[in-house]
Design a protein around this motif. Structure first.
Motif, PDB file in Angstrom:
ATOM      1  N   SER A  72      -1.502  -4.911   1.156  1.00 18.01           N
ATOM      2  CA  SER A  72      -0.612  -4.724   2.348  1.00 18.01           C
ATOM      3  C   SER A  72      -1.118  -4.916   3.789  1.00 18.01           C
ATOM      4  O   SER A  72      -2.399  -5.259   3.811  1.00 18.01           O
ATOM      5  CB  SER A  72       0.234  -3.323   2.442  1.00 18.01           C
ATOM      6  OG  SER A  72      -0.679  -2.450   3.020  1.00 18.01           O
ATOM      7  N   CYS A 110       1.994   2.513   0.844  1.00 16.46           N
ATOM      8  CA  CYS A 110       1.625   1.117   1.474  1.00 16.46           C
ATOM      9  C   CYS A 110       1.029   1.206   2.929  1.00 16.46           C
ATOM     10  O   CYS A 110       0.461   0.349   3.251  1.00 16.46           O
ATOM     11  CB  CYS A 110       2.922   0.380   1.399  1.00 16.46           C
ATOM     12  SG  CYS A 110       4.304   1.012   2.341  1.00 16.46           S
ATOM     13  N   PHE A 168       6.757  -3.261   4.838  1.00 21.35           N
ATOM     14  CA  PHE A 168       5.384  -3.895   5.128  1.00 21.35           C
ATOM     15  C   PHE A 168       5.419  -5.365   4.632  1.00 21.35           C
ATOM     16  O   PHE A 168       6.120  -5.781   4.149  1.00 21.35           O
ATOM     17  CB  PHE A 168       4.192  -2.682   4.204  1.00 21.35           C
ATOM     18  CG  PHE A 168       4.491  -3.171   2.785  1.00 21.35           C
ATOM     19  CD1 PHE A 168       3.882  -3.928   1.882  1.00 21.35           C
ATOM     20  CD2 PHE A 168       5.335  -2.195   1.994  1.00 21.35           C
ATOM     21  CE1 PHE A 168       4.071  -4.047   0.681  1.00 21.35           C
ATOM     22  CE2 PHE A 168       5.710  -2.241   0.615  1.00 21.35           C
ATOM     23  CZ  PHE A 168       5.012  -3.327  -0.165  1.00 21.35           C
ATOM     24  N   SER A 169       4.186  -5.694   4.879  1.00 21.12           N
ATOM     25  CA  SER A 169       4.094  -7.076   4.820  1.00 21.12           C
ATOM     26  C   SER A 169       2.936  -7.417   3.488  1.00 21.12           C
ATOM     27  O   SER A 169       1.914  -6.482   3.428  1.00 21.12           O
ATOM     28  CB  SER A 169       3.520  -8.130   5.944  1.00 21.12           C
ATOM     29  OG  SER A 169       4.546  -8.164   6.908  1.00 21.12           O
ATOM     30  N   ILE A 170       3.289  -8.266   2.403  1.00 25.77           N
ATOM     31  CA  ILE A 170       2.423  -8.532   1.647  1.00 25.77           C
ATOM     32  C   ILE A 170       1.250  -9.599   1.875  1.00 25.77           C
ATOM     33  O   ILE A 170       1.623 -10.867   2.144  1.00 25.77           O
ATOM     34  CB  ILE A 170       3.126  -9.178   0.098  1.00 25.77           C
ATOM     35  CG1 ILE A 170       4.120  -7.982   0.001  1.00 25.77           C
ATOM     36  CG2 ILE A 170       2.103  -9.532  -0.712  1.00 25.77           C
ATOM     37  CD1 ILE A 170       4.849  -8.551  -1.325  1.00 25.77           C
ATOM     38  N   TYR A 229      -0.190 -10.389  -3.778  1.00 21.44           N
ATOM     39  CA  TYR A 229       0.065  -9.651  -4.809  1.00 21.44           C
ATOM     40  C   TYR A 229      -0.209 -10.420  -6.024  1.00 21.44           C
ATOM     41  O   TYR A 229      -0.023 -11.688  -6.245  1.00 21.44           O
ATOM     42  CB  TYR A 229       1.275  -8.734  -4.814  1.00 21.44           C
ATOM     43  CG  TYR A 229       2.398  -9.393  -5.562  1.00 21.44           C
ATOM     44  CD1 TYR A 229       2.858  -9.351  -6.657  1.00 21.44           C
ATOM     45  CD2 TYR A 229       3.118 -10.018  -4.685  1.00 21.44           C
ATOM     46  CE1 TYR A 229       3.951  -9.847  -7.361  1.00 21.44           C
ATOM     47  CE2 TYR A 229       4.567 -10.761  -5.328  1.00 21.44           C
ATOM     48  CZ  TYR A 229       4.817 -10.462  -6.398  1.00 21.44           C
ATOM     49  OH  TYR A 229       5.902 -11.136  -6.967  1.00 21.44           O
TER      50      TYR A 229
END
Length: 139
Positions: free
Chosen positions: A23, A114, A128-130, A133
């Motif tokens: 994250s 996260c 949240f921002s990835i 992944y």
């Protein structure tokens, strides 16, 4: 690509998958399921779990177990990416930003999985921002 369509193109038909997420809060976490992502709606999976590997708050690595005896372990829909929990304890993509809100199906509270400024609160869904992944098949 980072879309639900790309996820299903690459992951449907596979069981025993582990998803790792990094994250924007520098947490590394994810989930495991024995089920195939091409099914429909919610699935019972006695072996599914969420986990935290790294936390900016120095939380120790942890496994979050299903509080509902495996019920609602994962949620499957063609417009959703990998999603754990009937209340979407971890939701990675689809029509909204990814978010985590532990406590509905899995142990834990709020967004401790996260990260973010409100990691100790039980707010309804922390977005949240990835950063990245990946999904792996575990044999």
């Amino acid at each position: 690509g980072n879309s639900s369509a790309a996820f299903h193109r690459k992951c449907d038909g596979y069981s025993n998958t582990i998803t790792l997420v990094h994250s924007n809060h520098d947490h590394i976490f994810g989930g495991f399921t024995t089920k195939d992502w091409s099914g429909q709606a919610g699935y019972k999976d006695d072996n599914a779990f969420l986990f935290l590997i790294r936390s900016q708050f120095n939380h120790k690595p942890k496994v979050y177990k299903n509080k509902k005896k495996g019920n609602g372990a994962i949620y499957i829909h063609q417009t959703y990416g990998p999603t754990w929990g009937g209340g979407h304890d971890l939701y990675l993509q689809g029509g909204h930003l990814p978010y985590s809100h532990l406590g509905y199906t899995y142990e834990g509270t709020g967004n401790e999985l996260c990260g973010g400024e409100t990691h100790k609160t039980n707010m309804a869904g922390h977005k949240f921002s990835i950063v990245e992944y990946e999904v792996f098949v575990v044999n």
